[in-house]
Design an enzyme around this catalytic site. Structure first.
Site, PDB file in Angstrom:
ATOM      1  N   SER A   1       0.768  -1.030   0.070  1.00 19.31           N
ATOM      2  CA  SER A   1      -0.194  -0.005   0.045  1.00 19.31           C
ATOM      3  C   SER A   1       0.900   1.251   0.124  1.00 19.31           C
ATOM      4  CB  SER A   1      -0.943   0.164   1.157  1.00 19.31           C
ATOM      5  OG  SER A   1      -0.105   0.133   2.417  1.00 19.31           O
TER       6      SER A   1
ATOM      7  N   LYS B   1       0.399   4.799   6.748  1.00 23.35           N
ATOM      8  CA  LYS B   1      -0.265   5.442   5.712  1.00 23.35           C
ATOM      9  C   LYS B   1       0.479   6.868   5.883  1.00 23.35           C
ATOM     10  CE  LYS B   1      -2.734   1.952   4.650  1.00 23.35           C
ATOM     11  NZ  LYS B   1      -2.603   1.053   3.723  1.00 23.35           N
TER      12      LYS B   1
END
Length: 183
Positions: free
Chosen positions: A38, A104
């Site tokens: 990701s 993230k």
């Protein structure tokens, strides 16, 4: 045979070292292993990180930013529930699935407005929350899936890749192309 005094000396030194290490890991910095795709190309850009047993990038996570929740747009943060699993590494988990690690990039901070590209919906990030997304937009489960995350779940800011050796570098604060919050 080992004398009692020598055994007591090593026991005290070991306990002191463990307490100092735990304090540093809890309050100042820790090291985590990053798995998944990701955050490509920022983290784990290749299929094999290094030809030994570590299968992902090792990242230094500083925790001083948690004192006053001092975060900026573009910071790479680690969030979720945390527990140690050996040698100072820690496992950070997804707020929805306690079996998935999450790291993230902050796209929007409390009070910012953000447009969700798939739906063109405009969302205001509530106070005490932030909007996070992975750099690999098509392969990331992030705030587009589970909404803004509470700042209280943030466990630190990733600052450096420290392993593998050929990838040692400082992580930049940057906003992904086309993902600017509507401030």
């Amino acid at each position: 045979m080992v004398s009692r005094g020598l055994l007591w000396f090593f026991t005290k030194r070991t306990a002191t070292g463990a307490l100092i290490g735990l304090t540093i890991s809890d309050r100042y910095a820790s090291i985590i292993t990053v798995h998944g795709h990701s955050m490509k190309p920022t983290l784990n850009p290749g299929s094999k990180a290094f030809p030994i047993s570590i299968s992902g990038d090792l990242v230094l996570v500083e925790k001083l930013c948690l004192n006053n929740y001092k975060f900026s747009h573009g910071d790479v943060v680690v969030f979720g529930i945390m527990f140690p699993f050996g040698f100072g590494y820690e496992n950070f988990r997804n707020p929805n699935s306690h079996k998935q690690s999450l790291i993230k990039r902050i796209i929007a901070l409390p009070g910012d407005w953000i447009r969700i590209p798939e739906t063109y919906e405009i969302v205001k990030v509530p106070e005490g929350h932030c909007w996070v997304e992975g750099d690999n937009y098509n392969s990331s489960t992030d705030s587009r899936s589970f909404g803004p995350i509470p700042l209280g779940l943030v466990k630190g800011r990733a600052t450096h890749v420290i392993w593998p050796p050929q990838r040692i570098h400082k992580l930049d604060r940057r906003m992904p192309t086309g993902r600017i919050s509507l401030i």
